[in-house]
Write an enzyme that holds these catalytic residues in place. Structure first.
Site, PDB file in Angstrom:
ATOM      1  N   ASP A  25       0.831  -1.209   0.000  1.00 40.87           N
ATOM      2  CA  ASP A  25       0.000   0.000   0.000  1.00 40.87           C
ATOM      3  C   ASP A  25       0.866   1.260   0.000  1.00 40.87           C
ATOM      4  OD1 ASP A  25      -2.313   1.434  -0.017  1.00 40.87           O
ATOM      5  OD2 ASP A  25      -2.768   1.184   2.113  1.00 40.87           O
ATOM      6  N   TRP A  30       2.948   7.932  -2.483  1.00 40.61           N
ATOM      7  CA  TRP A  30       4.351   8.059  -2.919  1.00 40.61           C
ATOM      8  C   TRP A  30       4.428   9.004  -4.117  1.00 40.61           C
ATOM      9  CZ3 TRP A  30       7.145   7.135  -7.367  1.00 40.61           C
ATOM     10  CH2 TRP A  30       8.534   6.999  -7.229  1.00 40.61           C
ATOM     11  N   ASN A  73     -11.213  -2.475  -5.167  1.00 39.18           N
ATOM     12  CA  ASN A  73     -10.461  -1.482  -5.961  1.00 39.18           C
ATOM     13  C   ASN A  73     -11.143  -1.121  -7.292  1.00 39.18           C
ATOM     14  OD1 ASN A  73      -7.226  -2.704  -4.806  1.00 39.18           O
ATOM     15  ND2 ASN A  73      -8.349  -0.886  -4.136  1.00 39.18           N
TER      16      ASN A  73
HETATM   17  C1  IPE Z   1      -5.552  -2.728  -0.161  1.00 42.14           C
HETATM   18  O1  IPE Z   1      -5.167  -1.385  -0.284  1.00 42.14           O
HETATM   19  C2  IPE Z   1      -5.518  -3.407  -1.482  1.00 42.14           C
HETATM   20  C3  IPE Z   1      -4.205  -3.507  -2.117  1.00 42.14           C
HETATM   21  C4  IPE Z   1      -3.059  -3.108  -1.669  1.00 42.14           C
HETATM   22  C5  IPE Z   1      -4.232  -4.162  -3.394  1.00 42.14           C
HETATM   23  P1  IPE Z   1      -6.240  -0.216  -0.418  1.00 42.14           P
HETATM   24  O2  IPE Z   1      -5.457   1.033  -0.558  1.00 42.14           O
HETATM   25  O3  IPE Z   1      -7.224  -0.522  -1.483  1.00 42.14           O
HETATM   26  O4  IPE Z   1      -6.993  -0.283   0.987  1.00 42.14           O
HETATM   27  P2  IPE Z   1      -7.880   0.795   1.748  1.00 42.14           P
HETATM   28  O5  IPE Z   1      -8.952   1.214   0.786  1.00 42.14           O
HETATM   29  O6  IPE Z   1      -6.991   1.935   2.103  1.00 42.14           O
HETATM   30  O7  IPE Z   1      -8.397   0.090   2.955  1.00 42.14           O
HETATM   31  C1  IPE Z   2      -1.659   0.256  -3.364  1.00 46.10           C
HETATM   32  O1  IPE Z   2      -1.401   1.629  -3.384  1.00 46.10           O
HETATM   33  C2  IPE Z   2      -1.893  -0.283  -4.744  1.00 46.10           C
HETATM   34  C3  IPE Z   2      -3.282  -0.700  -5.028  1.00 46.10           C
HETATM   35  C4  IPE Z   2      -4.269  -0.676  -4.190  1.00 46.10           C
HETATM   36  C5  IPE Z   2      -3.535  -1.190  -6.358  1.00 46.10           C
HETATM   37  P1  IPE Z   2      -2.569   2.686  -3.351  1.00 46.10           P
HETATM   38  O2  IPE Z   2      -2.955   2.994  -4.757  1.00 46.10           O
HETATM   39  O3  IPE Z   2      -3.682   2.213  -2.495  1.00 46.10           O
HETATM   40  O4  IPE Z   2      -1.845   3.928  -2.703  1.00 46.10           O
HETATM   41  P2  IPE Z   2      -2.474   4.962  -1.675  1.00 46.10           P
HETATM   42  O5  IPE Z   2      -3.059   4.181  -0.542  1.00 46.10           O
HETATM   43  O6  IPE Z   2      -3.509   5.728  -2.421  1.00 46.10           O
HETATM   44  O7  IPE Z   2      -1.316   5.801  -1.264  1.00 46.10           O
HETATM   45 MG    MG Z   3      -4.084   2.441  -0.539  1.00 44.27          MG
END
Ligand code: IPE
Ligand code: IPE
Ligand code: MG
Length: 255
Positions: A25, A30, A73
């Site tokens: 995550d 980043w 997602n």
């Molecule tokens: C969890 O991260 C899913 C993955 C890393 C693929 P999210 O960024 O989707 O989770 P929430 O929404 O912050 O709980």
């Molecule tokens: C995790 O990074 C990747 C996926 C969930 C695909 P995020 O896209 O959730 O990154 P943040 O949480 O928005 O920083």
């Molecule tokens: Mg995330």
């Protein structure tokens, strides 16, 4: 408590997890920190995946499960979802050969039927190509949700009840477990979530029942060897009790 591993030393970790599960995550944050589009964060995240897979295989960890895309997602903006799908396809096309050469067995968990045909084909091909490999098991959780996993397992048991093979009262946790994803692997010993969020986000909720949890503020693209070693060292210092007392566990270890 004595720290078994001096923090400034090399990569020697006395007790390694057999199975590590990671919520990767923080890609978006980043990128945001660098005034870049979210896509740049996901791209950088793929580089981290490559490194962490390499280190895990080198350490002889048996299985590494990475949460790449959750069933929730899909709710992100269509543009980001499309970009992520393209990135999955291109990463598979780029990386699978090398993984295969390193003896890694690649496997996907989650409902792949919702992916486009191209991605479904790449997934099937990569699993097929690497299926007999004896090295590390690399599991990608894609369109995966822990609740989905339990539901699909329950459906299979329900089907057996309908066919009269079993009675509802015969159902045990062990039976349900057989239908849950990755039942042929040890359950994750160590769970890592990057980016400072302290939640499971519908990852392997069944399989994580007794997993040691580790959270770090480091954003996934910045998660490097040192950060991984810190997680592994933290794991090595844990006492897993599985419901027993500390004394009972000590007895087993000293036997
Ligand atoms: C969890 O991260 C899913 C993955 C890393 C693929 P999210 O960024 O989707 O989770 P929430 O929404 O912050 O709980
Ligand atoms: C995790 O990074 C990747 C996926 C969930 C695909 P995020 O896209 O959730 O990154 P943040 O949480 O928005 O920083
Ligand atoms: Mg995330």
């Amino acid at each position: 408590m004595i720290n078994k591993i001096p923090s400034n030393t090399d990569d020697t970790v006395p007790v390694l997890p057999r199975h590590v599960a990671i919520i990767m995550d923080g890609n978006g944050r980043w990128a945001k920190k660098r005034f870049l589009p979210r896509f740049a964060g996901h791209k950088a995240g793929v580089e981290t995946v490559r490194k962490i897979v390499e280190i895990s295989a080198e350490l002889r960890i048996e299985a590494l499960t990475l949460f790449a895309f959750s069933s929730e997602n899909w709710q992100r903006p269509k543009k980001e979802v499309d970009i992520l799908m393209d990135l999955f396809v291109s990463s598979l096309e780029k990386e699978v050969k090398q993984l295969h050469q390193n003896g890694i067995r690649l496997q996907f968990i989650g409902d792949r039927s919702e992916f486009n045909q191209k991605l479904q084909s790449r997934i099937a091909e990569s699993e097929q190509l690497t299926r007999d490999n004896q090295g590390m098991r690399l599991v990608i959780a894609a369109n995966y949700g822990g609740k989905w996993d339990i539901v699909q397992a329950a459906r299979q048991l329900a089907e057996q009840v309908r066919q009269g093979t079993i009675e509802p009262q015969d159902i045990t946790a062990d039976m349900l477990h057989q239908y849950i994803s990755l039942s042929d692997l040890p359950e994750p010993d160590l769970f890592i979530r990057t980016s400072g969020e302290h939640r499971i986000s519908n990852f392997m909720i069944w399989q994580l029942a007794y997993t040691e949890l580790y959270f770090t503020n480091i954003l996934w693209p910045d998660f490097d060897r040192a950060a991984y070693m810190d997680a592994l060292k933290s794991f090595a210092d844990r006492e897993r009790r599985f419901g027993q007392t500390g004394e009972q566990v000590a007895k087993i270890h000293n036997a």
